[in-house]
Design an enzyme around this catalytic site. Structure first.
Site, PDB file in Angstrom:
ATOM      1  CG  ASP A  73      -1.709   1.093   1.153  1.00  0.00           C
ATOM      2  OD1 ASP A  73      -2.164   1.422   0.213  1.00  0.00           O
ATOM      3  OD2 ASP A  73      -2.298   1.686   2.418  1.00  0.00           O
TER       4      ASP A  73
ATOM      5  CB  THR B  62      -1.494   6.065   2.636  1.00  0.00           C
ATOM      6  OG1 THR B  62      -2.001   6.744   1.605  1.00  0.00           O
ATOM      7  CG2 THR B  62      -1.565   6.951   3.873  1.00  0.00           C
TER       8      THR B  62
ATOM      9  CG  ASP C  94      -1.924   1.707   6.895  1.00  0.00           C
ATOM     10  OD1 ASP C  94      -2.810   1.639   6.014  1.00  0.00           O
ATOM     11  OD2 ASP C  94      -1.616   2.757   7.400  1.00  0.00           O
TER      12      ASP C  94
END
Length: 794
Positions: free
Chosen positions: A299, A301, A530
């Site tokens: 990912d 971010t 996350d």
């Protein structure tokens, strides 16, 4: 949307429920207790076999021959110590990384450990929160819950006041609160939630490979053991004491007493080492899984960039109080994400407008909004989703995003944000430009994966141009694609993933589909993330890696949690996995070689004994007493295996563990066994031999075994470094010392005084070593592996 605020329990009510046992007493981690660790390491099949053989030897009165009994103490003690250390490390890290529900009580609202929740507690919910106990919803604001971990159904379910929520599910949008109705083991999904919080590696080649090896050994042990017991007890006429000692001397080395132990130690030490880097491994074989990964889906971010954001620019298309709108939107978001938190920090106090409707941010829609009584309907989200991508304002956002910045559109809508067809027609008002800092260690980490031929796919919900710009700044090569153009057919999707590297505007269900598509092409996939939008992909990937600061739901389903949020920790996890896999393969070679030559020697001596009955020839005593095989194992297997199992090892992990170990150990074991038997036959003087002559024959056989077995160690230790050369040299020197000291010779029943037999034994041993060396080079050709004597920089 409910506005009532439920009151939590008083301290007295909490204390009463604790006293009544109405607590959430489900274990925090699925781990063995201290007593279970003791039992598991002491009462093992191998310890039982060695224990019985020890009792038999001690019944003969020969205490020195019972020295192998120390293996029981060593196996149990080392295993217990390492597993307790690993348990202590894991438990500490699990507490740090534990999801803590926000519990509302009359004394205040605070995050608590799950086992501190009691019946009737009021628990507040926000996006990404995991539901830890069953309960009834009492407050909600556009609350949506994902129950896929329980039901397999991936679509979020809207929850109204009075609806039930189950432990193991998690919030994907909105906020609210629920009252605990079932806690602990009474909860409907307590066991499922606990299962979702631990890791079971379905495909552990190492573990299944060792099981296959042990099965193979068991098949060899049964006929060989039966044959040697019969011949030594009923054909040799050597007296029960001598026959029993020779029988045990044949059986002890057949048992691979250290193989499982060394494997457990290697995994446990790996967990401890990674724990020192704030990396929580949910189950030991997860280390192996990441070492075999050949595709990492990252990912953007929170993985390539840091979580925190700040507003760097505001491009307003009108002068109508844009800052007030942004401040009010941020203020009305009870659980703001990183973008809204940055906006709230930038624009300060809200004007105090009255909200009439709200729509939470969802990864699938890419926007959120609020309707106000006298101030209209406002939405904020992805410009290319809320606007026509060909419009001037959307193109402006695209140009800004091409610099690696995040761009949000603030717009007014012609209908309430909770309308079924919201957001409707959006009028652009401003572009909010946010910047994220790229993690300083991200480039180095990506370079590491590139050097190891591990592909990296950046999969993000952000604008594709922005994601591509960030990936490009980190030196990641490859084309970028907007996920809205991704094909749905699995085959076409897999082809697209082979061609493109970076993907933007990816929905949660698409992340999951991309993982499946990669796996369909034989890839071992790791997924890092996350957020709540990563949960489905994390769960379905071969290895899920969550950031410690991420949502509790993502941490619950991940196999590995990086508590320090450092993407740069992954190379250390890969390296630790490679160390474990490579070292266990070396150790397995040593132990399996010993088992093969021990079984072969027993079979040859046993067949000779059967032949003596048939043809009236002299029966053969087994060449070794238990003390001989004990000292033979000290420096050819035991100590070197322990050192090699913990040594540094950066070699890439390969499939075919069992095939490679068998191809190496079987020929080596056969050479050692045949060489030792040949040496013994030449030295054996028949049933009329004196005790001295029998000891000299046994010593000759042992010398041949030691020379050839030490060369097996020398081959297994390659490619050489200074300490590996030292390990082999010290092992060889140790036997020179044993044979040179009169007290040692007497203690260990050795007699190398017959020069002719000793020289012959050495020559046969050297011939065996030469044959092992030739086989090693041939094996390299067959397996397609480049053989190296010395470690090089590459």
């Amino acid at each position: 949307m409910t506005n009532t605020v439920a009151v939590g329990l008083t301290d007295a009510e909490v204390a009463q429920r604790v006293a009544e046992g109405k607590t959430n007493d489900v274990p925090n981690r699925a781990a063995r207790s201290v007593s279970e660790i003791w039992r598991a390491n002491v009462f093992t099949r191998i310890n039982a076999i060695l224990g019985v053989l020890l009792i038999i030897v001690l019944s003969t009165g020969s205490v020195i021959n019972g020295l192998f009994g120390l293996l029981i103490v060593a196996n149990s003690g080392i295993g217990i110590i390492q597993e307790l250390r690993a348990k202590k490390t894991l438990d500490k890290l699990a507490i740090v990384g534990q999801a803590k529900p926000l519990v509302r009580r009359q004394s205040g609202t605070a995050p608590l450990n799950p086992n501190e929740v009691v019946l009737d507690d009021v628990i507040e919910l926000g996006p990404g929160d995991q539901i830890v106990v069953d309960g009834d919803v009492i407050e909600e604001a556009n609350l949506e819950v994902d129950e896929s971990l329980l039901t397999g159904e991936a679509d979020p379910i809207a929850k109204d006041a009075g609806d039930k929520v189950m432990s193991g599910s998690f919030v994907v949008a909105g906020s609210g609160a629920y009252r605990a109705t079932k806690v602990g083991r009474e909860a409907y999904a307590a066991q499922l939630a606990e299962e979702a919080s631990k890791f079971t590696l379905v495909k552990s080649e190492l573990r299944s490979g060792i099981n296959k090896i042990l099965q193979f050994i068991t098949y060899l042990l049964i006929p060989a053991g039966a044959l040697i017991i019969y011949t030594q007890l009923f054909t040799t006429d050597a007296g029960w004491r001598e026959s029993v000692l020779r029988m045990v001397g044949a059986l002890v080395p057949m048992v691979p007493e250290g193989l499982v132990l060394m494997t457990s130690i290697a995994f446990a030490v790996g967990v401890i080492r990674l724990g020192q880097r704030q990396c929580l491994v949910q189950e030991l074989p997860a280390i192996e899984g990441l070492a075999r990964v050949d595709v990492v889906c990252a990912d953007k971010t929170g993985t390539l960039t840091e979580n925190g954001m700040r507003v760097s620019d505001l491009k307003s298309f009108t002068a109508d109080h844009v800052e007030n709108v942004l401040a009010q939107l941020a203020s009305d978001d009870a659980r703001p994400n990183a973008s809204m938190a940055a906006i709230g920090e930038a624009y300060g106090a809200a004007p105090g407008w009255t909200a009439t409707a709200s729509a939470p941010f969802k990864s699938a829609t890419k926007w959120s909004g609020t309707s106000y009584e006298d101030h209209g309907n406002w939405v904020i989200g992805a410009p290319d989703v809320l606007l026509d991508p060909a419009s001037p304002d959307a193109e402006e956002a695209e140009r800004i995003g091409a610099k690696g910045l995040r761009v949000l559109l603030l717009g007014s809508s012609d209908r309430a944000v909770d309308a079924p067809d919201a957001p409707g027609t959006v009028t652009p008002v401003a572009l909010v430009v946010l910047e994220q800092r790229v993690r300083p260690d991200a480039r180095e980490t990506l370079d590491y994966f590139a050097s190891q031929k591990v592909s990296v796919k950046v999969i993000s919900g952000d604008n594709a141009v922005s994601v591509g710009a960030v990936a490009g700044s980190l030196g990641l090569e490859g084309e970028t694609m907007d996920a809205r153009k991704l094909p749905e057919a699995p085959e076409a999707l897999a082809d697209t993933l082979q061609e493109y590297t970076t993907f933007g505007r990816v929905r949660p269900d698409q992340k999951r589909a991309m993982v499946h598509a990669l796996q369909s092409r034989g890839h071992t996939v790791a997924m890092t993330g996350d957020g709540v939008n990563d949960v489905l992909a994390l769960k379905d990937a071969d290895i899920g890696v969550a950031m410690g600061s991420g949502s509790s739901a993502s941490r619950a389903v991940a196999q590995i949690v990086l508590l320090d949020n450092k993407f740069a920790t992954l190379p250390y996890v890969v390296g630790e996995g490679r160390r474990v896999i490579g070292n266990i393969e070396r150790v397995s070679n040593l132990f399996l070689t010993k088992t093969v030559y021990s079984v072969l020697l027993a079979m040859l001596v046993g067949l000779a004994g059967v032949g003596s009955k048939l043809f009236g020839t002299d029966p053969l005593l087994f060449p070794f007493q238990p003390i001989h095989v004990t000292i033979a194992a000290w420096f050819t297997i035991g100590i070197p295996a322990f050192v090699l199992s913990l040594a540094p090892n950066n070699e890439r992990a390969h499939t075919g563990f069992v095939r490679r170990v068998m191809m190496s150990a079987l020929p080596s074991g056969l050479v050692v066994g045949v060489a030792t038997f040949t040496s013994y036959l030449l030295a054996y003087q028949g049933r009329t031999s004196t005790e001295v002559e029998q000891t000299q024959a046994s010593t000759a056989a042992l010398i041949t075994l030691l020379v050839s077995a030490l060369w097996v160690l020398a081959v297994v230790a390659r490619p050489y470094e200074w300490w590996r050369v030292a390990l082999v040299s010290v092992s060889a020197l140790a036997y020179v010392v044993i044979f040179s000291i009169p007290l040692a010779r007497k203690t260990f029943i050795l007699d190398p005084s017959n020069v002719q037999l000793t020289v012959t034994a050495l020559l046969i041993g050297l011939m065996g070593a030469l044959l092992i060396e030739v086989i090693w080079w041939i094996q390299g050709r067959i397996l397609g592996e480049r053989r190296r004597l010395w470690r090089t920089a590459d």
